[in-house]
Write a protein that holds these residues in place. Structure first.
Motif, PDB file in Angstrom:
ATOM      1  N   ARG A 133      11.369  13.324  19.689  1.00  0.00           N
ATOM      2  CA  ARG A 133      12.685  12.692  19.747  1.00  0.00           C
ATOM      3  C   ARG A 133      12.809  11.582  18.706  1.00  0.00           C
ATOM      4  NH1 ARG A 133      14.807  13.210  25.290  1.00  0.00           N
ATOM      5  NH2 ARG A 133      13.464  14.659  26.438  1.00  0.00           N
ATOM      6  N   GLY A 134      12.931  11.948  17.448  1.00  0.00           N
ATOM      7  CA  GLY A 134      13.135  10.946  16.407  1.00  0.00           C
ATOM      8  C   GLY A 134      11.892  10.162  16.062  1.00  0.00           C
ATOM      9  N   VAL A 135      10.804  10.870  15.730  1.00  0.00           N
ATOM     10  CA  VAL A 135       9.529  10.217  15.417  1.00  0.00           C
ATOM     11  C   VAL A 135       9.553   9.652  14.000  1.00  0.00           C
ATOM     12  CG1 VAL A 135       7.060  10.577  15.044  1.00  0.00           C
ATOM     13  CG2 VAL A 135       8.197  11.620  17.019  1.00  0.00           C
ATOM     14  N   ASP A 136       9.251   8.370  13.876  1.00  0.00           N
ATOM     15  CA  ASP A 136       9.016   7.709  12.591  1.00  0.00           C
ATOM     16  C   ASP A 136       7.546   7.303  12.544  1.00  0.00           C
ATOM     17  OD1 ASP A 136      11.699   7.904  11.904  1.00  0.00           O
ATOM     18  OD2 ASP A 136      12.185   5.886  12.598  1.00  0.00           O
ATOM     19  N   LEU A 137       6.879   7.626  11.446  1.00  0.00           N
ATOM     20  CA  LEU A 137       5.453   7.316  11.337  1.00  0.00           C
ATOM     21  C   LEU A 137       5.087   7.138   9.872  1.00  0.00           C
ATOM     22  CD1 LEU A 137       2.677   7.140  12.853  1.00  0.00           C
ATOM     23  CD2 LEU A 137       2.408   9.581  12.345  1.00  0.00           C
ATOM     24  N   ASP A 138       4.353   6.056   9.569  1.00  0.00           N
ATOM     25  CA  ASP A 138       3.827   5.798   8.231  1.00  0.00           C
ATOM     26  C   ASP A 138       2.308   5.779   8.293  1.00  0.00           C
ATOM     27  OD1 ASP A 138       6.390   5.523   7.224  1.00  0.00           O
ATOM     28  OD2 ASP A 138       6.370   3.333   7.302  1.00  0.00           O
ATOM     29  N   VAL A 139       1.678   6.590   7.460  1.00  0.00           N
ATOM     30  CA  VAL A 139       0.217   6.600   7.341  1.00  0.00           C
ATOM     31  C   VAL A 139      -0.127   6.198   5.916  1.00  0.00           C
ATOM     32  CG1 VAL A 139      -1.895   7.956   7.538  1.00  0.00           C
ATOM     33  CG2 VAL A 139       0.049   8.444   9.058  1.00  0.00           C
ATOM     34  N   ILE A 163       9.482  15.027   6.281  1.00  0.00           N
ATOM     35  CA  ILE A 163       8.067  14.708   6.138  1.00  0.00           C
ATOM     36  C   ILE A 163       7.745  14.639   4.654  1.00  0.00           C
ATOM     37  CG2 ILE A 163       5.692  15.436   6.607  1.00  0.00           C
ATOM     38  CD1 ILE A 163       6.804  17.071   8.967  1.00  0.00           C
ATOM     39  N   THR A 164       7.117  13.557   4.220  1.00  0.00           N
ATOM     40  CA  THR A 164       6.699  13.458   2.829  1.00  0.00           C
ATOM     41  C   THR A 164       5.188  13.266   2.759  1.00  0.00           C
ATOM     42  OG1 THR A 164       7.056  11.051   2.717  1.00  0.00           O
ATOM     43  CG2 THR A 164       8.903  12.476   2.090  1.00  0.00           C
ATOM     44  N   LEU A 165       4.591  13.878   1.744  1.00  0.00           N
ATOM     45  CA  LEU A 165       3.165  13.758   1.455  1.00  0.00           C
ATOM     46  C   LEU A 165       3.030  13.167   0.066  1.00  0.00           C
ATOM     47  CD1 LEU A 165       0.166  14.429   2.174  1.00  0.00           C
ATOM     48  CD2 LEU A 165       0.536  16.648   1.070  1.00  0.00           C
ATOM     49  N   ARG A 166       2.524  11.944   0.015  1.00  0.00           N
ATOM     50  CA  ARG A 166       2.419  11.212  -1.254  1.00  0.00           C
ATOM     51  C   ARG A 166       3.754  11.196  -1.995  1.00  0.00           C
ATOM     52  NH1 ARG A 166      -3.569  12.145  -4.013  1.00  0.00           N
ATOM     53  NH2 ARG A 166      -4.638  10.683  -2.636  1.00  0.00           N
ATOM     54  N   THR A 187       0.831  -1.197   0.000  1.00  0.00           N
ATOM     55  CA  THR A 187       0.000   0.000   0.000  1.00  0.00           C
ATOM     56  C   THR A 187       0.868   1.250   0.000  1.00  0.00           C
ATOM     57  OG1 THR A 187      -1.684  -1.183   1.269  1.00  0.00           O
ATOM     58  CG2 THR A 187      -1.843   1.215   1.197  1.00  0.00           C
ATOM     59  N   ALA A 188       0.512   2.214  -0.856  1.00  0.00           N
ATOM     60  CA  ALA A 188       1.254   3.469  -0.924  1.00  0.00           C
ATOM     61  C   ALA A 188       1.053   4.264   0.362  1.00  0.00           C
ATOM     62  CB  ALA A 188       0.782   4.283  -2.123  1.00  0.00           C
ATOM     63  N   LEU A 189       2.016   5.136   0.653  1.00  0.00           N
ATOM     64  CA  LEU A 189       1.955   5.955   1.857  1.00  0.00           C
ATOM     65  C   LEU A 189       1.441   7.352   1.520  1.00  0.00           C
ATOM     66  CD1 LEU A 189       5.315   5.043   3.633  1.00  0.00           C
ATOM     67  CD2 LEU A 189       3.027   4.125   4.089  1.00  0.00           C
ATOM     68  N   ALA A 190       0.468   7.809   2.303  1.00  0.00           N
ATOM     69  CA  ALA A 190       0.012   9.190   2.174  1.00  0.00           C
ATOM     70  C   ALA A 190       0.976  10.113   2.905  1.00  0.00           C
ATOM     71  CB  ALA A 190      -1.394   9.333   2.736  1.00  0.00           C
ATOM     72  N   LEU A 191       1.352   9.719   4.115  1.00  0.00           N
ATOM     73  CA  LEU A 191       2.279  10.500   4.927  1.00  0.00           C
ATOM     74  C   LEU A 191       3.396   9.604   5.423  1.00  0.00           C
ATOM     75  CD1 LEU A 191      -0.089  12.635   7.207  1.00  0.00           C
ATOM     76  CD2 LEU A 191       1.637  13.573   5.659  1.00  0.00           C
ATOM     77  N   GLN A 192       4.605  10.137   5.415  1.00  0.00           N
ATOM     78  CA  GLN A 192       5.735   9.421   5.996  1.00  0.00           C
ATOM     79  C   GLN A 192       6.600  10.416   6.772  1.00  0.00           C
ATOM     80  OE1 GLN A 192       9.196   7.894   3.620  1.00  0.00           O
ATOM     81  NE2 GLN A 192       8.474   5.888   4.345  1.00  0.00           N
ATOM     82  N   ILE A 244       3.374  18.578  10.798  1.00  0.00           N
ATOM     83  CA  ILE A 244       2.813  17.971   9.592  1.00  0.00           C
ATOM     84  C   ILE A 244       2.000  18.998   8.817  1.00  0.00           C
ATOM     85  CG2 ILE A 244       1.284  16.174   8.706  1.00  0.00           C
ATOM     86  CD1 ILE A 244       1.930  14.558  11.250  1.00  0.00           C
ATOM     87  N   ALA A 245       1.258  19.860   9.551  1.00  0.00           N
ATOM     88  CA  ALA A 245       0.379  20.841   8.916  1.00  0.00           C
ATOM     89  C   ALA A 245       1.122  22.068   8.412  1.00  0.00           C
ATOM     90  CB  ALA A 245      -0.707  21.270   9.895  1.00  0.00           C
ATOM     91  N   GLY A 246       2.422  22.168   8.664  1.00  0.00           N
ATOM     92  CA  GLY A 246       3.202  23.289   8.168  1.00  0.00           C
ATOM     93  C   GLY A 246       3.104  24.546   9.001  1.00  0.00           C
ATOM     94  N   GLU A 247       2.587  24.428  10.225  1.00  0.00           N
ATOM     95  CA  GLU A 247       2.478  25.589  11.102  1.00  0.00           C
ATOM     96  C   GLU A 247       3.787  25.856  11.849  1.00  0.00           C
ATOM     97  OE1 GLU A 247      -2.088  24.144  11.591  1.00  0.00           O
ATOM     98  OE2 GLU A 247      -0.698  23.944  13.281  1.00  0.00           O
ATOM     99  N   ARG A 248       4.558  24.814  12.049  1.00  0.00           N
ATOM    100  CA  ARG A 248       5.909  24.926  12.602  1.00  0.00           C
ATOM    101  C   ARG A 248       6.822  24.061  11.756  1.00  0.00           C
ATOM    102  NH1 ARG A 248       3.484  24.187  18.163  1.00  0.00           N
ATOM    103  NH2 ARG A 248       3.507  26.229  19.161  1.00  0.00           N
TER     104      ARG A 248
END
Length: 258
Positions: free
Chosen positions: A22-28, A62-65, A2-7, A51-55
């Motif tokens: 502290r070094g967050v890894d997350l795949d959505v 961070i990658t989006l698609r 499955t492709a990732l929307a967010l990584q 993620i939202a680009g506010e900070r």
């Protein structure tokens, strides 16, 4: 696969000498509903703001698609199909419910950066804007309140309208920050049903403290504690994870399942 929307990879955020993340890894994954849970102070809201680009992250990517969006601001991310709702409703209180949605739809259409260009675009697109607003009013069960000022809506209705504002531009990826906060059990159940219906086929990452909402809505759950993701899995796996119970639910190792 499955492709990732967010990584997210190696995400850190410091405020002065304080390391919040502290070094967050997350795949959505594309099309999944993914919940982010954790105790107060774990860094959930800070992570959302990155993620939202506010900070901006201090370290990490961070990658989006598949596209690197680490340094992009909120407006640029919105144009790429990412939308966010907040803990506090962000509706225009003095505008009608319909006009709130019309504004959100119009903003998504672009049409130039100047005021004259925006109004010219509004004139050309008015039928399209009205049609989309009407479609959302019906889907949100707010058609009866279309001409009511948003300030007169109940809290739960305002949260529904807030979801509609996030969806108005056709975003493919949604960040929902505590969508059932402040609701009673019946209102929360209706909100979850609405989210499930309105976000079908879209990617959702949500922060939520209501475990009934989390386990009833999410396909997968990630647990953030002390600025790190300590577990990711199905709701059933997270519920049974001893480390998660210790860090989040407050249950000692060896305690019976909740």
């Amino acid at each position: 696969m499955t492709a990732l929307a967010l990584q997210l990879r190696g995400i850190e955020k410091r405020f002065g000498a304080t390391r919040v993340l502290r070094g967050v890894d997350l795949d959505v994954r594309e099309g999944e509903r993914h919940a982010l849970i954790g105790p107060n102070g774990a860094g959930k809201s800070t992570l959302f703001s990155l993620i939202a680009g506010e900070r901006r992250a201090s370290v990490g990517r961070i990658t989006l698609r598949g596209a690197d969006v680490t340094r992009l601001a909120s407006a640029a991310l919105a144009r790429r199909g990412l939308a966010r709702s907040f803990q506090a409703t962000s509706v225009f209180a003095n505008l009608s419910t319909r006009d709130n949605l019309r504004c959100a739809v119009l903003a998504s259409l672009g049409g130039g950066t100047g005021l004259a260009a925006r109004w010219f675009g509004a004139t050309r697109a008015s039928k399209r804007v009205d049609a989309r607003a009407t479609e959302l009013l019906d889907a949100l069960d707010l058609a009866h309140a279309a001409n009511h000022a948003a300030a007169t809506l109940s809290y739960a209705q305002q949260r529904a309208l807030d979801l509609g504002l996030a969806l108005a531009g056709g975003a493919h990826t949604l960040l929902l920050d505590e969508p059932t906060a402040g609701m009673n059990r019946a209102e929360a159940a209706r909100a979850i049903d609405l989210i499930r219906t309105m976000t079908a086929g879209k990617t959702v990452l949500l922060i939520e403290h209501d475990m009934d909402a989390v386990f009833g809505l999410a396909d997968r759950v990630s647990v953030l504690a002390q600025g790190r993701v300590i577990a990711t899995g199905t709701p059933e796996a997270i519920r049974a994870d001893v480390a998660v119970r210790e860090a989040y639910f407050g249950a000692p190792a060896g305690a019976a399942d909740a």
